[in-house]
Structure formats: C-alpha cells, structure tokens
Design an enzyme around this catalytic site. Sequence first.
Site, short mmCIF file in Angstrom:
data_model
loop_
_atom_site.label_atom_id
_atom_site.label_comp_id
_atom_site.label_asym_id
_atom_site.label_seq_id
_atom_site.Cartn_x
_atom_site.Cartn_y
_atom_site.Cartn_z
N ARG A 157 36.61 49.27 44.36
CA ARG A 157 37.12 50.43 44.29
C ARG A 157 36.44 51.48 43.71
NH1 ARG A 157 39.04 48.42 48.11
NH2 ARG A 157 40.98 48.05 48.76
N GLU A 209 37.60 59.43 49.46
CA GLU A 209 36.77 59.03 50.69
C GLU A 209 37.55 59.87 51.72
OE1 GLU A 209 37.16 54.84 50.63
OE2 GLU A 209 36.00 54.49 48.90
N HIS A 212 32.53 53.18 52.57
CA HIS A 212 33.63 51.83 52.34
C HIS A 212 33.55 51.06 53.75
CE1 HIS A 212 37.80 51.00 50.55
NE2 HIS A 212 37.16 49.89 51.03
P1 NAI Z 1 40.64 38.82 44.16
O1 NAI Z 1 41.89 39.23 43.44
O2 NAI Z 1 40.37 37.52 44.58
O3 NAI Z 1 39.65 38.65 42.64
C1 NAI Z 1 39.69 39.80 41.81
C2 NAI Z 1 39.04 39.21 40.32
O4 NAI Z 1 39.05 40.17 39.31
C3 NAI Z 1 40.06 38.04 39.80
O5 NAI Z 1 39.34 36.90 39.58
C4 NAI Z 1 40.39 38.73 38.52
O6 NAI Z 1 41.00 37.87 37.60
C5 NAI Z 1 39.59 39.67 38.15
N1 NAI Z 1 39.98 41.00 37.20
C6 NAI Z 1 41.11 41.32 37.10
N2 NAI Z 1 40.88 42.23 35.89
C7 NAI Z 1 39.59 42.10 35.54
C8 NAI Z 1 38.87 42.56 34.45
N3 NAI Z 1 39.53 43.72 33.75
N4 NAI Z 1 37.79 42.21 34.17
C9 NAI Z 1 37.08 41.47 35.04
N5 NAI Z 1 37.65 40.95 36.09
C10 NAI Z 1 38.95 41.13 36.17
O7 NAI Z 1 39.97 39.97 44.71
P2 NAI Z 1 38.84 39.99 45.79
O8 NAI Z 1 39.37 39.44 47.32
O9 NAI Z 1 37.64 39.20 45.20
O10 NAI Z 1 38.38 41.52 46.14
C11 NAI Z 1 37.94 42.03 45.12
C12 NAI Z 1 38.08 43.54 45.24
O11 NAI Z 1 37.22 43.97 46.15
C13 NAI Z 1 39.36 44.14 45.55
O12 NAI Z 1 40.26 44.30 44.38
C14 NAI Z 1 39.24 45.26 46.36
O13 NAI Z 1 39.45 46.31 45.45
C15 NAI Z 1 37.97 45.01 46.88
N6 NAI Z 1 37.62 45.11 48.11
C16 NAI Z 1 36.53 45.98 48.89
C17 NAI Z 1 36.71 45.96 50.22
C18 NAI Z 1 35.45 47.07 50.81
O14 NAI Z 1 35.52 47.15 51.88
N7 NAI Z 1 34.56 47.53 49.89
C19 NAI Z 1 37.20 45.03 51.02
C20 NAI Z 1 37.94 44.20 50.28
C21 NAI Z 1 38.17 44.01 49.10
#
Ligand code: NAI
Length: 346
Positions: free
Chosen positions: A240, A269, A297
């Site tokens: 994000r 955005e 994005h």
């Molecule tokens: P997820 O929820 O599976 O993984 C997120 C990980 O971040 C978790 O393991 C969590 O423990 C960790 N985390 C939380 N706080 C943290 C911190 N302070 N320091 C280090 N790690 C921390 O989410 P997923 O599916 O892997 O997606 C990750 C991110 O990607 C989403 O939050 C979303 O914002 C972003 N995203 C972006 C997209 C795009 O089109 N650019 C599309 C889909 C998701």
Amino acid sequence: MNRRAKIVITDFASEPLDCERRILGDLADVVALNARHESELAGRIEDADAVMMYHCLTIGPDTIRSLERCRLIVRCGVGFDNVDHATARQCGIPVANVPDYGTEDVADTALGMALSLARGAHFLNSRLRRSCGPWSYQQVQPLMRLRGRTLGIIGIGRVGTAVALRAKAFGMNVAFYDPYVPDGYEKSLGVRRAGTLADLLREAQIVTVHCPLTPETRHVMNRETIAEMPRGAFLINTARGGVVDVLAVLDALAGGQLGGAGIDVLETEPPSDDHPLIRAWRDPDHPAHDRLILNPHAAFYSEEGLMDMRIKGSENCRRALLGQALRNVINDTHVATAGRAAALAS
Ligand code: NAI
C-alpha cells in the site's frame, strides 16, 4: 410457495453473468445493479439473500440496516474498507473478502520489478530509448549476479510467501521480517527470519514490502530505514502507498543510496501531475527517470484473477444460501449471526 433466493451484485461486474449463474443459478436469481454510488441501491437491494460488491462504491450503515434477509456480504477483493462491516456485525450479517485472487500476480509483479532493476534492464531500456550513453552493458557496470544476493521480505503472508518461493528459484538468499508469524515458518519455507527490521535491512540488496498498511507500518520505509540498507540497494512496494515514504525514496534515488525502486502503489491514486515523485520520474535529468519503475496499482490484475474474484465470491454466496460454513469472514459474526438466523427463522 417457496421464494427463490436473490443475489445482488452492486457494482463492477455486469451481464453476461455466466460465471455467477453457473455457481448460483440452481439456487438463486443473480442481478447486477451496475451502481456507481450507494444512493443507486435503494429499492433494489433490500430483499437480497446475499450481496456481492466490488470497489466502485461504499456500502454504509443505512444500506446495511435496510437489508431484510441478507446472509452474507462478499467484498470481491482484498480490502474491505468500503463496507461498514461493524454495522453489518451488529446486524448479524457476515462480511467476507476474497483475499487470494491476486496473490501470484502481486508476487510476480514484485519479482518482475526487482529483476528488471537488479539486472539493469529497466535502466538500459530507459537510457537507450532516448539515445543516452553508449550501446553497451558498460552503462550499468558494476552489476552483481542475483544468485547469492539477499532478498528481504517485510511481511511473509500470502504474497510474501509467494515472493520467497520465486526468489529461491533464482538462487537468492531469502530472509524476512514479520513479527506476527509464529516460529517455524522459516523452516517450512527454507528461508531465514530476521529478528528485527534493522537486521533485515542491513543485509538486503533488494527489499520488497508485503505487509498491510496499519498505524504500525505507515512509512515503515522512511529516510532512516532506507539509510540502513546497503548503498545501491533496490526497494519494491506493491503493498500500500502509505507503507513507504516516497519522498524519502526520491531523495535516496537522487543521492545513490537506492540504486532503483519499483512502486506499484501510492498514497493518493492517481497522483497529481505536480507530485514531486511524478515530476522527477518524468524529468530525464533526474536520476529517478532511469531508476524508478512506477505502476498504476496494477499488481493485482490478471484476467484469471478477476475471474477468481467472481468465482470465489459466488462460491461463498452459495455456502451462505446452503447454510454451510463461510470462508474469509472478516467481521466475526458468530454471536450476532446466531441472533440473525433466529430472527429470520421466526
Ligand atoms: P497477508 O495478510 O496474507 O500478509 C500480510 C503479512 O504482513 C502477515 O504475515 C502479517 O503478519 C505481516 N505484517 C503485519 N504487520 C507487520 C509489520 N509491522 N511488519 C512486518 N510484517 C507485518 O496479506 P497478503 O495477501 O500477503 O497481501 C499483502 C499486502 O499486499 C496487502 O496488505 C495489500 O495491502 C497488498 N496488496 C496489493 C495489491 C496490489 O494490487 N498492489 C493487491 C493485493 C494486495
């Protein structure tokens, strides 16, 4: 006479709804409203047995309270800030998302950006297109082999794990920082866990961010943390916009602390034309011109991913209609749902 169930799709997906009807057609009518704003839902959504919504509108408390028999609202996507899930919880309506539709696509984009920067492909392409410098690899010297370099992942969830597996296939030394995953994850994946963010940053020639945006992660990559990376390292953000301070990235590119950056997401955005990052990126005299990859994005996007959203959203609606266990509920309606079911039955 038994009333036939009704599934309302508020926005984004429109006719032909083949995929939704293939999954739901034997149980329910499926209606797409193509609304651009919540105000267009009134009078068309109240009798829905389940609602599928995308990203074109917000569903607030009044709409949610107007739902007479809704058993599930599915946000067909990852983020669910455009649905008032707290009110839904009070009303006993579960809200679910589709968290995994784009996992591979985001991971592929992050790795694609990292490879393009670390192999010099983006830099050479950008320079040579405007006839800058010799037609030679020497423009990117010195370039280090990827095998054995450390790729640091912030957040080893779905996307972070997919990135780790891909980077391992390139022979990279993969490490992650994630204080919220239990011990042992590193063993299962065959990667290393860094105890602190500073430990990760100190050794990573490529850092890629995959944590959610939270108060804790806002600007987690900033002037100080970027300064902890090895000089000339690369930073990728497909998470994000708010997790990376792009003005700090800009200064680090200008000063050489960062050798390149790949940014898919921005805090606003689309960005305005006079945003300093955009101006620098468009300016051939600024180092960011050749060293920064910007995307709108787009990391989530693939045709298969869009289809996954529709299929997985429909499948969850089907579970709701059949009274089966729901997947990916984000507003924990256990207690409230029981009350709702009792109310519907009475
Ligand atoms: P997820 O929820 O599976 O993984 C997120 C990980 O971040 C978790 O393991 C969590 O423990 C960790 N985390 C939380 N706080 C943290 C911190 N302070 N320091 C280090 N790690 C921390 O989410 P997923 O599916 O892997 O997606 C990750 C991110 O990607 C989403 O939050 C979303 O914002 C972003 N995203 C972006 C997209 C795009 O089109 N650019 C599309 C889909 C998701």
